[in-house]
Scaffold this active site. Structure first.
Site, PDB file in Angstrom:
ATOM      1  CG  ASP A 242      -2.123   0.823   0.751  1.00 61.05           C
ATOM      2  OD1 ASP A 242      -2.805   0.962   0.428  1.00 61.05           O
ATOM      3  OD2 ASP A 242      -3.060   0.868   2.033  1.00 61.05           O
TER       4      ASP A 242
ATOM      5  CD1 TRP B 280       6.877   6.770  -2.578  1.00 59.60           C
ATOM      6  CD2 TRP B 280       6.612   6.705  -4.560  1.00 59.60           C
ATOM      7  NE1 TRP B 280       8.307   6.917  -3.288  1.00 59.60           N
ATOM      8  CE2 TRP B 280       8.152   7.128  -4.127  1.00 59.60           C
ATOM      9  CE3 TRP B 280       6.420   6.998  -5.964  1.00 59.60           C
ATOM     10  CZ2 TRP B 280       9.122   7.104  -5.700  1.00 59.60           C
ATOM     11  CZ3 TRP B 280       6.874   7.661  -7.230  1.00 59.60           C
ATOM     12  CH2 TRP B 280       8.274   7.471  -6.863  1.00 59.60           C
TER      13      TRP B 280
ATOM     14  CG  ASN C  70      -7.807  -2.292  -5.242  1.00 53.49           C
ATOM     15  OD1 ASN C  70      -6.819  -3.268  -5.011  1.00 53.49           O
ATOM     16  ND2 ASN C  70      -7.627  -0.849  -4.420  1.00 53.49           N
TER      17      ASN C  70
HETATM   18  C1  IPE Z   1      -5.135  -2.631  -0.439  1.00 47.46           C
HETATM   19  O1  IPE Z   1      -4.953  -1.485  -0.472  1.00 47.46           O
HETATM   20  C2  IPE Z   1      -5.460  -3.728  -1.963  1.00 47.46           C
HETATM   21  C3  IPE Z   1      -3.913  -3.550  -2.027  1.00 47.46           C
HETATM   22  C4  IPE Z   1      -2.625  -2.807  -1.544  1.00 47.46           C
HETATM   23  C5  IPE Z   1      -3.600  -4.334  -3.337  1.00 47.46           C
HETATM   24  P1  IPE Z   1      -5.750  -0.375  -0.571  1.00 47.46           P
HETATM   25  O2  IPE Z   1      -5.672   0.604  -0.524  1.00 47.46           O
HETATM   26  O3  IPE Z   1      -7.123  -1.024  -1.525  1.00 47.46           O
HETATM   27  O4  IPE Z   1      -7.190  -0.114   0.721  1.00 47.46           O
HETATM   28  P2  IPE Z   1      -8.214   0.714   1.553  1.00 47.46           P
HETATM   29  O5  IPE Z   1      -8.828   0.990   0.504  1.00 47.46           O
HETATM   30  O6  IPE Z   1      -6.703   2.248   1.648  1.00 47.46           O
HETATM   31  O7  IPE Z   1      -8.644   0.301   2.546  1.00 47.46           O
HETATM   32  C1  IPE Z   2      -1.511   0.351  -3.156  1.00 48.63           C
HETATM   33  O1  IPE Z   2      -1.517   1.601  -3.198  1.00 48.63           O
HETATM   34  C2  IPE Z   2      -1.671  -0.448  -4.643  1.00 48.63           C
HETATM   35  C3  IPE Z   2      -3.124  -0.861  -5.236  1.00 48.63           C
HETATM   36  C4  IPE Z   2      -4.592  -1.077  -4.177  1.00 48.63           C
HETATM   37  C5  IPE Z   2      -3.243  -1.144  -6.251  1.00 48.63           C
HETATM   38  P1  IPE Z   2      -2.819   2.344  -3.812  1.00 48.63           P
HETATM   39  O2  IPE Z   2      -2.413   3.102  -4.998  1.00 48.63           O
HETATM   40  O3  IPE Z   2      -3.076   1.747  -2.688  1.00 48.63           O
HETATM   41  O4  IPE Z   2      -2.206   3.576  -2.567  1.00 48.63           O
HETATM   42  P2  IPE Z   2      -2.460   5.002  -1.695  1.00 48.63           P
HETATM   43  O5  IPE Z   2      -3.021   4.255  -0.892  1.00 48.63           O
HETATM   44  O6  IPE Z   2      -3.976   5.742  -2.668  1.00 48.63           O
HETATM   45  O7  IPE Z   2      -1.231   5.761  -1.403  1.00 48.63           O
HETATM   46 MG    MG Z   3      -4.343   2.200  -0.770  1.00 44.45          MG
END
Ligand code: IPE
Ligand code: IPE
Ligand code: MG
Length: 252
Positions: A31, A36, A79
């Site tokens: 995550d 980043w 997602n």
């Molecule tokens: C969890 O991260 C899923 C993955 C890293 C693939 P998310 O960014 O989707 O989770 P939430 O929405 O913050 O709970």
């Molecule tokens: C995790 O990074 C990757 C996936 C969920 C695919 P995020 O895209 O959730 O990154 P943040 O949480 O928005 O920073």
């Molecule tokens: Mg995330």
């Protein structure tokens, strides 16, 4: 033991791990890619691309340390709610990862597996991931288990349907339903439960990850965003894990 060497020029931290107590299965929620990128004024996609590079570093170090299973949360069942441009870009990144890394994964004795409902992926992404699985299936080293379109609740529903089918077909009776049967019908069938679950980026939630399997997992959180997650961070997490007391409900 944590040793801090404070030299004149640089401060170096040496983490000494107990090689007899390396977690067999580590699961990571990758995550913080989006934040980043945002911190740097970049498009979210560039965060995802940078995060992809982290996979290689962490997989190699985990393998060197003797970890047997590394499960990485790459795309959750939730997602799909993201803007379609981001979902599309992530699906393309899977293809890029497969083609870029296939040779090294094969050479490094990594076995690629997946958990999740792959049927919902676009064909091209599915083909790429199936190619990776096929190419690495005869390897004997660490399992890189990619959670793709994975949701813990979805997994439990799929397993429940499968068990009901076996029941209706007369292959099992109600009394056969136990933990082992449920385990055998999950996406993770045949894999041990994760000993350690790592979530970088500051969030302290499971986000539908390995709900059944995490019953007795140790959790480790950190504010570091996944693209910045280093081999040292992995060692820190394992070091903390080694200093926990896993009781599994017993008294010790
Ligand atoms: C969890 O991260 C899923 C993955 C890293 C693939 P998310 O960014 O989707 O989770 P939430 O929405 O913050 O709970
Ligand atoms: C995790 O990074 C990757 C996936 C969920 C695919 P995020 O895209 O959730 O990154 P943040 O949480 O928005 O920073
Ligand atoms: Mg995330």
């Amino acid at each position: 033991m944590l040793n801090f060497f404070k030299g004149n020029e640089k401060k170096e931290e040496e983490i000494i791990l107990d090689s007899n107590n390396i977690p067999k299965h580590i699961a990571i929620i990758m995550d913080g890619n989006g934040r980043w990128a945002k911190d740097r004024g970049l498009a979210r996609m560039l965060g995802h691309r940078e995060g992809m590079k982290t996979i290689k570093r962490i997989l190699n170090r985990a393998s060197d340390l003797g970890v047997k299973y590394l499960t990485l949360y790459a795309f959750s069942t939730e997602n799909w709610k993201r803007p379609k441009e981001e979902v599309g870009a992530l699906m393309k990144l899977i293809i890029e990862f497969a083609h870029k890394e296939c040779k090294d994964l094969k050479k490094n004795n990594v076995i690629v597996k997946t958990i999740g409902d792959l049927d919902k992926l676009p064909n091209t992404s599915l083909e790429a991931i199936n190619m990776l699985k096929e190419e690495t299936k005869n390897n004997t080293g660490i399992v890189l288990n990619i959670a793709l379109n994975y949701g813990g609740r979805d997994e439990i529903i799929v397993a429940t349907k499968e068990i009901c089918k076996q029941l209706l077909d007369g292959k099992i009776s109600i009394d056969n339903i136990n933990e082992e049967l449920v385990n055998n019908n999950l996406y993770t069938a045949g894999m041990p439960d994760p000993d350690l679950i790592i979530r970088p980026s500051g969030e302290q939630r499971l986000s539908n990850y390995l709900l059944w399997q995490s019953a007795y997992s140790e959790f480790w959180y950190s504010n570091i965003k996944w693209p910045d997650f280093s081999e040292k961070d992995l060692e820190r997490a394992i070091y903390d894990y080694q200093n926990r007391d896993r009781r599994f409900g017993d008294i010790k």
